[in-house]
Design a protein around this motif. Structure first.
Motif, PDB file in Angstrom:
ATOM      1  N   LYS A  76       0.867  -1.182   0.000  1.00  0.00           N
ATOM      2  CA  LYS A  76       0.000   0.000   0.000  1.00  0.00           C
ATOM      3  C   LYS A  76       0.907   1.236   0.000  1.00  0.00           C
ATOM      4  CE  LYS A  76      -3.886  -2.332   0.727  1.00  0.00           C
ATOM      5  NZ  LYS A  76      -3.611  -3.574   0.045  1.00  0.00           N
ATOM      6  N   PRO A  77       0.962   1.981  -1.115  1.00  0.00           N
ATOM      7  CA  PRO A  77       1.869   3.125  -1.208  1.00  0.00           C
ATOM      8  C   PRO A  77       1.577   4.209  -0.167  1.00  0.00           C
ATOM      9  CG  PRO A  77       1.001   2.559  -3.373  1.00  0.00           C
ATOM     10  CD  PRO A  77       0.227   1.756  -2.355  1.00  0.00           C
ATOM     11  N   LEU A  78       2.627   4.873   0.243  1.00  0.00           N
ATOM     12  CA  LEU A  78       2.508   6.005   1.162  1.00  0.00           C
ATOM     13  C   LEU A  78       1.887   7.199   0.433  1.00  0.00           C
ATOM     14  CD1 LEU A  78       6.038   5.547   2.677  1.00  0.00           C
ATOM     15  CD2 LEU A  78       3.890   5.186   3.897  1.00  0.00           C
ATOM     16  N   ILE A  79       2.218   7.346  -0.841  1.00  0.00           N
ATOM     17  CA  ILE A  79       1.645   8.370  -1.716  1.00  0.00           C
ATOM     18  C   ILE A  79       0.976   7.598  -2.846  1.00  0.00           C
ATOM     19  CG2 ILE A  79       2.116  10.321  -3.252  1.00  0.00           C
ATOM     20  CD1 ILE A  79       2.889  11.018  -0.427  1.00  0.00           C
ATOM     21  N   GLY A  80      -0.342   7.629  -2.886  1.00  0.00           N
ATOM     22  CA  GLY A  80      -1.059   6.836  -3.880  1.00  0.00           C
ATOM     23  C   GLY A  80      -0.844   7.295  -5.296  1.00  0.00           C
ATOM     24  N   LYS A  81      -0.840   8.596  -5.503  1.00  0.00           N
ATOM     25  CA  LYS A  81      -0.701   9.137  -6.851  1.00  0.00           C
ATOM     26  C   LYS A  81      -0.035  10.503  -6.761  1.00  0.00           C
ATOM     27  CE  LYS A  81      -3.319  10.094 -10.996  1.00  0.00           C
ATOM     28  NZ  LYS A  81      -4.597  10.209 -11.655  1.00  0.00           N
ATOM     29  N   LEU A  82       0.821  10.795  -7.715  1.00  0.00           N
ATOM     30  CA  LEU A  82       1.474  12.098  -7.743  1.00  0.00           C
ATOM     31  C   LEU A  82       0.501  13.171  -8.193  1.00  0.00           C
ATOM     32  CD1 LEU A  82       4.890  11.185  -9.381  1.00  0.00           C
ATOM     33  CD2 LEU A  82       4.348  11.430  -6.957  1.00  0.00           C
ATOM     34  N   LEU A  88       8.955  22.565  -6.854  1.00  0.00           N
ATOM     35  CA  LEU A  88      10.086  22.001  -6.118  1.00  0.00           C
ATOM     36  C   LEU A  88       9.783  21.986  -4.621  1.00  0.00           C
ATOM     37  CD1 LEU A  88      12.717  20.726  -6.913  1.00  0.00           C
ATOM     38  CD2 LEU A  88      13.812  22.959  -6.802  1.00  0.00           C
ATOM     39  N   ASP A  89       9.133  23.030  -4.110  1.00  0.00           N
ATOM     40  CA  ASP A  89       8.751  23.042  -2.693  1.00  0.00           C
ATOM     41  C   ASP A  89       7.749  21.930  -2.383  1.00  0.00           C
ATOM     42  OD1 ASP A  89      10.387  25.095  -1.711  1.00  0.00           O
ATOM     43  OD2 ASP A  89       8.994  26.634  -2.403  1.00  0.00           O
ATOM     44  N   ASP A  90       6.802  21.683  -3.301  1.00  0.00           N
ATOM     45  CA  ASP A  90       5.857  20.570  -3.121  1.00  0.00           C
ATOM     46  C   ASP A  90       6.612  19.243  -3.075  1.00  0.00           C
ATOM     47  OD1 ASP A  90       3.688  22.343  -3.247  1.00  0.00           O
ATOM     48  OD2 ASP A  90       3.355  21.975  -5.393  1.00  0.00           O
ATOM     49  N   TYR A  91       7.611  19.102  -3.943  1.00  0.00           N
ATOM     50  CA  TYR A  91       8.428  17.883  -3.979  1.00  0.00           C
ATOM     51  C   TYR A  91       9.160  17.676  -2.654  1.00  0.00           C
ATOM     52  CZ  TYR A  91      12.341  14.819  -5.142  1.00  0.00           C
ATOM     53  OH  TYR A  91      13.281  13.805  -5.120  1.00  0.00           O
ATOM     54  N   PHE A  92       9.729  18.750  -2.118  1.00  0.00           N
ATOM     55  CA  PHE A  92      10.425  18.630  -0.829  1.00  0.00           C
ATOM     56  C   PHE A  92       9.455  18.187   0.259  1.00  0.00           C
ATOM     57  CE2 PHE A  92      13.519  22.136  -2.352  1.00  0.00           C
ATOM     58  CZ  PHE A  92      14.261  21.204  -3.070  1.00  0.00           C
ATOM     59  N   GLU A  93       8.248  18.739   0.254  1.00  0.00           N
ATOM     60  CA  GLU A  93       7.238  18.354   1.244  1.00  0.00           C
ATOM     61  C   GLU A  93       6.835  16.892   1.058  1.00  0.00           C
ATOM     62  OE1 GLU A  93       5.249  18.279   4.509  1.00  0.00           O
ATOM     63  OE2 GLU A  93       6.441  20.019   3.927  1.00  0.00           O
ATOM     64  N   ARG A  94       6.686  16.455  -0.190  1.00  0.00           N
ATOM     65  CA  ARG A  94       6.360  15.050  -0.469  1.00  0.00           C
ATOM     66  C   ARG A  94       7.477  14.146   0.046  1.00  0.00           C
ATOM     67  NH1 ARG A  94       7.609  12.164  -5.346  1.00  0.00           N
ATOM     68  NH2 ARG A  94       7.601  14.075  -6.583  1.00  0.00           N
ATOM     69  N   SER A  95       8.725  14.558  -0.134  1.00  0.00           N
ATOM     70  CA  SER A  95       9.867  13.771   0.335  1.00  0.00           C
ATOM     71  C   SER A  95       9.848  13.616   1.849  1.00  0.00           C
ATOM     72  CB  SER A  95      11.184  14.403  -0.125  1.00  0.00           C
ATOM     73  OG  SER A  95      11.260  14.399  -1.532  1.00  0.00           O
ATOM     74  N   VAL A  96       9.488  14.690   2.549  1.00  0.00           N
ATOM     75  CA  VAL A  96       9.360  14.625   4.009  1.00  0.00           C
ATOM     76  C   VAL A  96       8.255  13.638   4.381  1.00  0.00           C
ATOM     77  CG1 VAL A  96       8.651  15.934   6.066  1.00  0.00           C
ATOM     78  CG2 VAL A  96      10.279  16.935   4.449  1.00  0.00           C
ATOM     79  N   GLN A  97       7.120  13.733   3.706  1.00  0.00           N
ATOM     80  CA  GLN A  97       5.990  12.846   3.991  1.00  0.00           C
ATOM     81  C   GLN A  97       6.356  11.379   3.732  1.00  0.00           C
ATOM     82  OE1 GLN A  97       2.477  13.897   1.753  1.00  0.00           O
ATOM     83  NE2 GLN A  97       1.331  12.138   2.489  1.00  0.00           N
ATOM     84  N   VAL A  98       7.040  11.114   2.638  1.00  0.00           N
ATOM     85  CA  VAL A  98       7.444   9.739   2.317  1.00  0.00           C
ATOM     86  C   VAL A  98       8.451   9.223   3.343  1.00  0.00           C
ATOM     87  CG1 VAL A  98       8.705   8.325   0.635  1.00  0.00           C
ATOM     88  CG2 VAL A  98       6.915   9.870  -0.137  1.00  0.00           C
ATOM     89  N   MET A  99       9.440  10.038   3.682  1.00  0.00           N
ATOM     90  CA  MET A  99      10.462   9.585   4.641  1.00  0.00           C
ATOM     91  C   MET A  99       9.840   9.321   6.002  1.00  0.00           C
ATOM     92  SD  MET A  99      13.604   8.950   4.059  1.00  0.00           S
ATOM     93  CE  MET A  99      14.037   7.607   5.108  1.00  0.00           C
ATOM     94  N   ARG A 100       8.951  10.201   6.458  1.00  0.00           N
ATOM     95  CA  ARG A 100       8.259   9.954   7.736  1.00  0.00           C
ATOM     96  C   ARG A 100       7.441   8.670   7.666  1.00  0.00           C
ATOM     97  NH1 ARG A 100       6.118  15.918   8.451  1.00  0.00           N
ATOM     98  NH2 ARG A 100       7.948  16.842   9.378  1.00  0.00           N
ATOM     99  N   GLY A 101       6.759   8.460   6.536  1.00  0.00           N
ATOM    100  CA  GLY A 101       5.959   7.256   6.355  1.00  0.00           C
ATOM    101  C   GLY A 101       6.799   5.992   6.389  1.00  0.00           C
ATOM    102  N   ILE A 102       7.954   6.027   5.730  1.00  0.00           N
ATOM    103  CA  ILE A 102       8.854   4.870   5.729  1.00  0.00           C
ATOM    104  C   ILE A 102       9.320   4.582   7.153  1.00  0.00           C
ATOM    105  CG2 ILE A 102      11.137   4.057   4.996  1.00  0.00           C
ATOM    106  CD1 ILE A 102      10.629   5.600   2.337  1.00  0.00           C
ATOM    107  N   ILE A 103       9.733   5.616   7.850  1.00  0.00           N
ATOM    108  CA  ILE A 103      10.221   5.441   9.228  1.00  0.00           C
ATOM    109  C   ILE A 103       9.106   4.912  10.125  1.00  0.00           C
ATOM    110  CG2 ILE A 103      11.064   6.676  11.268  1.00  0.00           C
ATOM    111  CD1 ILE A 103      12.579   8.527   9.201  1.00  0.00           C
ATOM    112  N   ASP A 104       7.926   5.527  10.059  1.00  0.00           N
ATOM    113  CA  ASP A 104       6.812   5.091  10.902  1.00  0.00           C
ATOM    114  C   ASP A 104       6.401   3.652  10.608  1.00  0.00           C
ATOM    115  OD1 ASP A 104       6.813   7.599  12.030  1.00  0.00           O
ATOM    116  OD2 ASP A 104       5.013   8.293  10.981  1.00  0.00           O
ATOM    117  N   ARG A 105       6.371   3.292   9.324  1.00  0.00           N
ATOM    118  CA  ARG A 105       5.901   1.971   8.929  1.00  0.00           C
ATOM    119  C   ARG A 105       6.932   0.873   9.193  1.00  0.00           C
ATOM    120  NH1 ARG A 105       3.338   1.187   3.001  1.00  0.00           N
ATOM    121  NH2 ARG A 105       1.772   2.599   3.880  1.00  0.00           N
ATOM    122  N   TYR A 106       8.214   1.162   8.961  1.00  0.00           N
ATOM    123  CA  TYR A 106       9.208   0.088   8.975  1.00  0.00           C
ATOM    124  C   TYR A 106      10.212   0.130  10.120  1.00  0.00           C
ATOM    125  CZ  TYR A 106       7.240  -0.732   4.413  1.00  0.00           C
ATOM    126  OH  TYR A 106       6.365  -0.979   3.396  1.00  0.00           O
TER     127      TYR A 106
END
Length: 174
Positions: A76-82, A88-106
C-alpha cells in the motif's frame, strides 16, 4: 554492497522503470529478489515539474510483473498518486511525507531498507531525515555532481540519524 555488509531486508522503489531495473539488479546481485520483493512507491519519483506528462507513461504493476520484476503485490503506497504539476517546494514536502511514512511503517521491524530513487531524491530524503530543506537555488546543481549509481548509507542510532555527508558510488572510476 555485499562486501560492505549492506544486504536489503526490504526494498522501496520509485515507479520509474530505470529505478525498478536498478532495484531488480541490486536485489539479484545480493540474491535477495525473493526475500525482498520490490515495493513500488510513487512518492519516491523525482519532481515532475519540468515534464509532468511523464507520469502518464508509468508501467502498471501487472506490466512490471509480466516483464519479470518481482513486486510485492500487496504493498500500500505512502503516496497513492502524484499530484501534478508539482513545484520544487511541493516535492520537498512530499519527500518529508514519504520519509516519515517509511520510518513510521518500517522502523519497528528493524533491518536494512533499500530505497531506490533518483539523484534529487537522495538529497531530498536525506535532508528530510535531518529536518532540513534543500536550497531550491542550488538543488539541481548539487545533484548533478553526484556520481553514477550514487547512494547514501543512513543509520538510526536510537536518537538521531547518521549518514554519509556526500553520496558515494562503489563503481570504480577510471
Amino acid at each position: 554492497m555485499i562486501d560492505h555488509n549492506l544486504v536489503a531486508d526490504l526494498c522501496l522503489c520509485s515507479i520509474a522503470i530505470r529505478c525498478v531495473q536498478t532495484a531488480h539488479s541490486v536485489l539479484s546481485g545480493m540474491e535477495r529478489s525473493e526475500q525482498a520483493p520490490i515495493r513500488i512507491e510513487p512518492g519516491l519519483f523525482e519532481c515532475p515539474h519540468l515534464n509532468y506528462k511523464i507520469i502518464e507513461s508509468f508501467m502498471t504493476k501487472k506490466e512490471l510483473t509480466d516483464n519479470g520484476f518481482n513486486l510485492y503485490q500487496d504493498y500500500k503506497p505512502l503516496i497513492g498518486k502524484l499530484t501534478v504539476p508539482e513545484s520544487l517546494d511541493d516535492y520537498f514536502e512530499r519527500s518529508v511525507q514519504v520519509m516519515r511514512g517509511i520510518i513510521d511503517r518500517y522502523a519497528p521491524r528493524g533491518g536494512t531498507i533499500l530505497i531506490v530513487t533518483h539523484a534529487p531524491g537522495l538529497l531530498a530524503l536525506t535532508s528530510a531525515i535531518n529536518g532540513l530543506r534543500p536550497n531550491t537555488e542550488t538543488f539541481y546543481r548539487t545533484v548533478a555532481a553526484y556520481p553514477p549509481l550514487a547512494f547514501f548509507v543512513a543509520e538510526y542510532n536510537g536518537t538521531r540519524w547518521e549518514h554519509t555527508d556526500q553520496p558515494f558510488s562503489l563503481i570504480p572510476t577510471i
